[in-house]
Scaffold this motif. Structure first.
Motif, PDB file in Angstrom:
ATOM      1  N   ALA A 229      -4.915  -7.552  -8.775  1.00  0.00           N
ATOM      2  CA  ALA A 229      -4.910  -8.868  -9.414  1.00  0.00           C
ATOM      3  C   ALA A 229      -6.281  -9.181 -10.005  1.00  0.00           C
ATOM      4  CB  ALA A 229      -4.507  -9.936  -8.403  1.00  0.00           C
ATOM      5  N   GLN A 230      -7.328  -8.981  -9.227  1.00  0.00           N
ATOM      6  CA  GLN A 230      -8.670  -9.355  -9.649  1.00  0.00           C
ATOM      7  C   GLN A 230      -9.139  -8.563 -10.866  1.00  0.00           C
ATOM      8  OE1 GLN A 230     -11.475  -9.523  -6.398  1.00  0.00           O
ATOM      9  NE2 GLN A 230     -13.196  -9.092  -7.743  1.00  0.00           N
ATOM     10  N   ASN A 231      -8.793  -7.289 -10.898  1.00  0.00           N
ATOM     11  CA  ASN A 231      -9.247  -6.425 -11.988  1.00  0.00           C
ATOM     12  C   ASN A 231      -8.225  -6.319 -13.121  1.00  0.00           C
ATOM     13  OD1 ASN A 231     -11.944  -5.239 -10.995  1.00  0.00           O
ATOM     14  ND2 ASN A 231     -10.578  -5.080  -9.226  1.00  0.00           N
ATOM     15  N   LYS A 232      -7.179  -7.143 -13.038  1.00  0.00           N
ATOM     16  CA  LYS A 232      -6.157  -7.168 -14.086  1.00  0.00           C
ATOM     17  C   LYS A 232      -5.627  -5.776 -14.410  1.00  0.00           C
ATOM     18  CE  LYS A 232      -7.583 -11.506 -15.992  1.00  0.00           C
ATOM     19  NZ  LYS A 232      -6.756 -12.028 -14.895  1.00  0.00           N
ATOM     20  N   VAL A 233      -5.342  -5.025 -13.368  1.00  0.00           N
ATOM     21  CA  VAL A 233      -4.819  -3.674 -13.531  1.00  0.00           C
ATOM     22  C   VAL A 233      -3.320  -3.773 -13.834  1.00  0.00           C
ATOM     23  CG1 VAL A 233      -4.402  -1.496 -12.337  1.00  0.00           C
ATOM     24  CG2 VAL A 233      -6.542  -2.733 -11.952  1.00  0.00           C
ATOM     25  N   ASP A 234      -2.865  -3.060 -14.862  1.00  0.00           N
ATOM     26  CA  ASP A 234      -1.433  -3.056 -15.180  1.00  0.00           C
ATOM     27  C   ASP A 234      -0.689  -1.964 -14.437  1.00  0.00           C
ATOM     28  OD1 ASP A 234      -1.349  -5.150 -17.011  1.00  0.00           O
ATOM     29  OD2 ASP A 234      -2.222  -3.851 -18.554  1.00  0.00           O
ATOM     30  N   ASN A 235      -1.343  -0.840 -14.311  1.00  0.00           N
ATOM     31  CA  ASN A 235      -0.701   0.246 -13.582  1.00  0.00           C
ATOM     32  C   ASN A 235      -1.749   1.154 -12.993  1.00  0.00           C
ATOM     33  OD1 ASN A 235      -1.147   2.666 -15.493  1.00  0.00           O
ATOM     34  ND2 ASN A 235      -0.327   1.059 -16.821  1.00  0.00           N
ATOM     35  N   ILE A 236      -1.459   1.663 -11.827  1.00  0.00           N
ATOM     36  CA  ILE A 236      -2.382   2.566 -11.132  1.00  0.00           C
ATOM     37  C   ILE A 236      -1.593   3.299 -10.060  1.00  0.00           C
ATOM     38  CG2 ILE A 236      -3.081   0.796  -9.448  1.00  0.00           C
ATOM     39  CD1 ILE A 236      -5.931   2.004  -9.502  1.00  0.00           C
ATOM     40  N   LYS A 237      -1.934   4.563  -9.870  1.00  0.00           N
ATOM     41  CA  LYS A 237      -1.398   5.317  -8.732  1.00  0.00           C
ATOM     42  C   LYS A 237      -2.603   5.665  -7.892  1.00  0.00           C
ATOM     43  CE  LYS A 237       0.717   9.044 -10.019  1.00  0.00           C
ATOM     44  NZ  LYS A 237       1.596  10.204 -10.274  1.00  0.00           N
ATOM     45  N   ARG A 238      -2.809   4.907  -6.815  1.00  0.00           N
ATOM     46  CA  ARG A 238      -4.054   5.097  -6.073  1.00  0.00           C
ATOM     47  C   ARG A 238      -3.772   5.408  -4.602  1.00  0.00           C
ATOM     48  NH1 ARG A 238      -3.242   2.618  -2.252  1.00  0.00           N
ATOM     49  NH2 ARG A 238      -4.108   0.767  -1.283  1.00  0.00           N
ATOM     50  N   TYR A 239      -4.655   6.239  -4.041  1.00  0.00           N
ATOM     51  CA  TYR A 239      -4.612   6.421  -2.596  1.00  0.00           C
ATOM     52  C   TYR A 239      -5.868   5.826  -1.998  1.00  0.00           C
ATOM     53  CZ  TYR A 239      -7.794  10.473  -2.952  1.00  0.00           C
ATOM     54  OH  TYR A 239      -8.863  11.298  -3.202  1.00  0.00           O
ATOM     55  N   HIS A 240      -5.796   5.500  -0.738  1.00  0.00           N
ATOM     56  CA  HIS A 240      -6.942   4.920  -0.046  1.00  0.00           C
ATOM     57  C   HIS A 240      -6.853   5.347   1.412  1.00  0.00           C
ATOM     58  CE1 HIS A 240      -9.608   1.043   0.534  1.00  0.00           C
ATOM     59  NE2 HIS A 240     -10.226   2.153   0.852  1.00  0.00           N
ATOM     60  N   ILE A 241      -7.866   6.024   1.873  1.00  0.00           N
ATOM     61  CA  ILE A 241      -7.924   6.469   3.262  1.00  0.00           C
ATOM     62  C   ILE A 241      -9.117   5.770   3.899  1.00  0.00           C
ATOM     63  CG2 ILE A 241      -8.225   8.451   4.803  1.00  0.00           C
ATOM     64  CD1 ILE A 241      -7.008  10.221   2.634  1.00  0.00           C
ATOM     65  N   ALA A 242      -8.862   4.866   4.828  1.00  0.00           N
ATOM     66  CA  ALA A 242      -9.965   4.098   5.406  1.00  0.00           C
ATOM     67  C   ALA A 242      -9.514   3.441   6.703  1.00  0.00           C
ATOM     68  CB  ALA A 242     -10.441   3.039   4.414  1.00  0.00           C
ATOM     69  N   ARG A 243     -10.482   2.915   7.441  1.00  0.00           N
ATOM     70  CA  ARG A 243     -10.154   2.301   8.724  1.00  0.00           C
ATOM     71  C   ARG A 243      -9.862   0.809   8.563  1.00  0.00           C
ATOM     72  NH1 ARG A 243     -14.249   5.055  13.109  1.00  0.00           N
ATOM     73  NH2 ARG A 243     -15.850   4.038  11.867  1.00  0.00           N
ATOM     74  N   VAL A 244      -8.964   0.318   9.395  1.00  0.00           N
ATOM     75  CA  VAL A 244      -8.622  -1.098   9.418  1.00  0.00           C
ATOM     76  C   VAL A 244      -8.776  -1.600  10.855  1.00  0.00           C
ATOM     77  CG1 VAL A 244      -7.023  -0.809   7.477  1.00  0.00           C
ATOM     78  CG2 VAL A 244      -6.160  -0.721   9.832  1.00  0.00           C
ATOM     79  N   TYR A 245      -8.736  -2.932  11.021  1.00  0.00           N
ATOM     80  CA  TYR A 245      -9.146  -3.554  12.283  1.00  0.00           C
ATOM     81  C   TYR A 245      -8.129  -4.560  12.782  1.00  0.00           C
ATOM     82  CZ  TYR A 245     -13.207  -1.016  11.075  1.00  0.00           C
ATOM     83  OH  TYR A 245     -14.027   0.042  10.773  1.00  0.00           O
ATOM     84  N   ARG A 246      -7.712  -4.407  14.029  1.00  0.00           N
ATOM     85  CA  ARG A 246      -6.749  -5.340  14.621  1.00  0.00           C
ATOM     86  C   ARG A 246      -7.105  -5.610  16.075  1.00  0.00           C
ATOM     87  NH1 ARG A 246      -1.051  -3.032  11.967  1.00  0.00           N
ATOM     88  NH2 ARG A 246      -1.913  -3.032   9.854  1.00  0.00           N
ATOM     89  N   ARG A 247      -7.219  -6.890  16.419  1.00  0.00           N
ATOM     90  CA  ARG A 247      -7.582  -7.262  17.791  1.00  0.00           C
ATOM     91  C   ARG A 247      -6.347  -7.213  18.688  1.00  0.00           C
ATOM     92  NH1 ARG A 247      -8.646 -11.973  18.672  1.00  0.00           N
ATOM     93  NH2 ARG A 247      -9.912 -11.703  20.518  1.00  0.00           N
ATOM     94  N   ASP A 248      -5.696  -6.089  18.673  1.00  0.00           N
ATOM     95  CA  ASP A 248      -4.486  -5.870  19.444  1.00  0.00           C
ATOM     96  C   ASP A 248      -4.884  -5.455  20.863  1.00  0.00           C
ATOM     97  OD1 ASP A 248      -1.760  -5.706  19.697  1.00  0.00           O
ATOM     98  OD2 ASP A 248      -1.534  -4.394  17.956  1.00  0.00           O
TER      99      ASP A 248
END
Lengths: 496, 496
Positions: A129-148
């Motif tokens: 949304a922020q970068n006004k991207v119309d189309n992209i096929k992207r991967y993202h490998i990264a850590r996320v955080y949950r106070r579980d």
């Protein structure tokens, strides 16, 4: 076999549920005494609750898994992006329902109100949304955080990797959706998991079923979340949740129950098409027609044998709007190892003008895959990729060893020597065997004088003597390429 | 040329100092209007202050740099570990002096008091102590967090990568220390930076100089930190800091001034050895003798030509105990691109029994290297590694294109096709050219009937017609290996 090992491993840690996980899950049990925990100055020597260090052995497996996954993503032309580990708190607000309480907030030290990312999907939608991207096929490998509540036996940590691929853009129905199934199939196959099923279903079909069965629209999502529990609970419990807890009429619940226990392939599509009550419902029809395309494309892509069209698949998240997926390893009681679906409205939530960018994506459950692979091959995995270890047969030859290292490094050969002035030859050989280093170069005063070296194949113990120093690099490179006779597992001998 | 571009880029952003950095530093300037910032529901669409997204173009360069660096680390037999992004706050306390105020605290939501890591060295020392590691050669590439005033013109962000290699263990004097210089040399060379200098010095020599010049021991560290400013400030300013601000006698400051302006190589070692006042000081002697070894080992390792023994090098951090390093690109005004040193006491601070594990390490300033490389080649870098794009010359052939994709994926060829039902041929060709995709496979109804395809070399526009479908994969693989006539820059054509 892998499954058996995993189950043994799980039993071993059974007592630890809800406790801080051990530092090293596989090889060495943690040896922290109370005294060490107290440490110098009454100070605790530990990682935060629910988080852990990963040692070189674990990392070698993890890096290999990531490389395999990235290779698949790149085979499909995906790009990667990186977003901050933190987002404005308001970016995350209202996206995760009651799980929002698990979000890690950053302390207010003056400035913006920030939180750690809970997943990679919301930051991706924010990015699009922020970068006004119309189309992209992207991967993202990264850590996320949950106070579980952390639970080692379930492999549940507060900091863990997600590994997502998403395809955003206005495209032909089900084409990117089917490619996601193909990608999951390639990843699991390339990681040598042969027994798995990718369950697929469609949110619009589910909604159509709910409508046809007499569920009021405002209850669609909550009934959907009850259906989602069918993989863990029997129908009776789910039925009770629908009727007693969520106020659905019993007749409606029973009709839903008949549908959601169905699964199959193109045969199920045919059956549903003949169900006039259902197929005349607009939402159901759209879902069924799309699923027909989906299965047809999976066939084109050669992956239909692993796909199960499963009406009990519902997925927990509210934001899915079309196809949903979940991959499970058959026989292994590890839960799903991939999941995802289509979410056509999430980007619009971030756009000032409500501009929508349809998205479909799948998230690989890498942490579960790691656990299985660690149990399967943990101790067998090489920690380094060192190809040559330089050893002196007598004392005082440190500088000569360093010179040989330099020649090999200059030639791009992965080389080590002991940092000790006088390392014991036998210790060096043991290290080569333990670390799976394929070749050793051995020098003594005599060899130096005659400008030669001995090259030893560590696994066969064959020695090639009197290799002229000027040809050492050539010899080494040739020997590293040649398959060695009693080569052990691929992970031991791979030099890539 | 690279430097020129960078300077131009810097000037371009001059006005932005201290402001939120733009989202995309190189290609597209940010286009966020006030309206977008306000966004739907008065809600801000942005990343946290001092943090940014990295788009696929940036990521392609970053991934390549990381790969190059990892290749060097692995050539030296290094393993990698991973530690949590958070540490107990007390683990970080007392390690960073007055910079501690820059630490990001995690909100207290019940439980432990946590903070985000400020660097990778303290977590490494904690890991070594906690796991009772005796020796390890580890690298760690990860992001760290500092609540600094962000400054785009200086490439200073609040979230940025560090890229460290450290060698822990009791070893022969200066052997791992010299290898760190060799590693920095390999990394900068492999990234095609040819003009650089690795400055080296020794903390014990500095302390010896301070002592000999009449500086009281309790002022060693504060005077050292004044010397550290010599790369940014003239001697007069540093002298003033020493005398007026820090109370050093003027005579002592002047004597120190004579020493710290010296630099050289083995010639400087010889000169210092002849300085009887200095060489009779125990600390100075130890430092000088070690530096002699260091330079000799750098010579053995073939890197002495880039090494400068520079008595003005002091490094900011208190915990260094031996050799210190700093690499700078000569001619480029970007500050240091690598730095580090020996720290023999840090692990002991974490050990209950004060067990010491000597360490030496170096940190590569990857963010600065990225900036230079982005300026140097930004627009030239391919975002994907796609090798083949499948194109249909007429409408209605989506499924045929999908089948070809499947065959190529099965063969491990990186392949894409348009997700649109009817993509325009000319649009597809333009995409191939823009993205640097080397080959296109073209089909029409006629080709399908005759079971053949056309393969087009995008850069030469040469077409190979009537390739039998059964031989398509073989043809494609052969054409991908063959060097193409007018191949552009390596980054454009590389398929690795």
């Amino acid at each position: 076999e892998a499954v058996k090992q995993l189950l043994a491993l799980k039993a071993q840690y059974k007592g630890l549920t809800g406790e801080d996980p051990p530092q090293q899950a596989i090889k060495k049990a943690p040896k922290r005494s109370a005294k060490e925990k107290a440490a110098a100055g009454g100070f605790q020597l530990k990682t935060p609750k629910g988080m852990r260090d990963y040692d070189p052995q674990h990392m070698a497996i993890r890096e290999r898994v990531f490389e395999t996954i990235k290779t698949v993503f790149k085979r499909h032309g995906a790009v990667t992006i990186e977003t901050p580990v933190m987002e404005l708190k308001e970016t995350l607000t209202g996206k995760y329902g009651e799980d929002s309480k698990l979000i890690y907030d950053v302390a207010d030290q003056g400035g913006e109100v920030l939180a750690l990312r809970y997943d990679l999907t919301v930051p991706f939608a924010r990015y699009v949304a922020q970068n006004k991207v119309d189309n992209i096929k992207r991967y993202h490998i990264a850590r996320v955080y949950r106070r579980d509540q952390p639970a080692m036996t379930k492999g549940r940590y507060r900091e863990f990797y997600q590994c997502d691929i998403d395809i955003a853009g206005v495209y032909a129905d089900m084409v990117p959706d089917a490619e996601c199934v193909r990608i999951v199939h390639e990843i699991l196959s390339d990681l040598n998991f042969d027994e798995f099923v990718v369950k697929v279903n469609h949110r619009k079909l589910l909604d159509g079923i709910f409508e046809v069965c007499g569920c009021p629209p405002e209850k669609f999502r909550t009934i959907c979340s009850a259906v989602d529990k069918l993989d863990k609970e029997p129908w009776d419990a789910v039925r009770k949740e629908m009727t007693v807890d969520k106020g659905l009429p019993e007749a409606a619940a029973d009709k839903i129950g008949e549908y959601v226990l169905m699964s199959g392939g193109l045969d199920l599509v045919a059956k549903l098409k003949q169900d006039q009550a259902l197929y005349s419902n607009a939402m159901a029809k759209e879902g069924i027609d799309s699923m027909e395309k989906m299965l047809r494309f999976c066939e084109l892509y050669g992956v239909l044998d692993k796909v199960s069209f499963d009406l009990s698949l519902a997925r927990g998240l509210d934001y899915y709007t079309g196809v949903i997926y979940e991959a499970i390893l058959t026989g292994a009681a590890v839960g799903s190892v991939a999941g995802g679906g289509r979410y056509d409205n999430l980007v619009g939530m971030f756009d000032a003008k409500g501009r929508k960018v349809p998205c479909v994506g799948v998230s690989i459950g890498v942490e579960r895959l790691f656990s299985i692979m660690e149990a399967r091959e943990g101790a067998e995995t090489r920690r380094t990729q060192t190809e040559v270890y330089v050893i002196s047969a007598q004392k005082g030859l440190l500088e000569e060893r360093m010179k040989i290292c330099r020649e090999l490094w200059d030639a791009g050969v992965r080389t080590e020597t002991s940092y000790k002035a006088n390392s014991k030859t036998v210790t060096d050989f043991q290290l080569c065997e333990k670390e799976g280093i394929p070749l050793a170069i051995i020098i003594g005063g005599d060899e130096i004088e005659r400008k030669v070296v001995t090259i030893r194949d560590i696994s066969t113990r064959n020695e090639t003597k009197d290799v002229p120093r000027s040809e050492m690099v050539t010899y080494v490179k040739r020997m590293l390429i040649a398959p060695r006779s009693n080569a052990s597992s691929p992970s031991k001998t791979s030099s890539v």
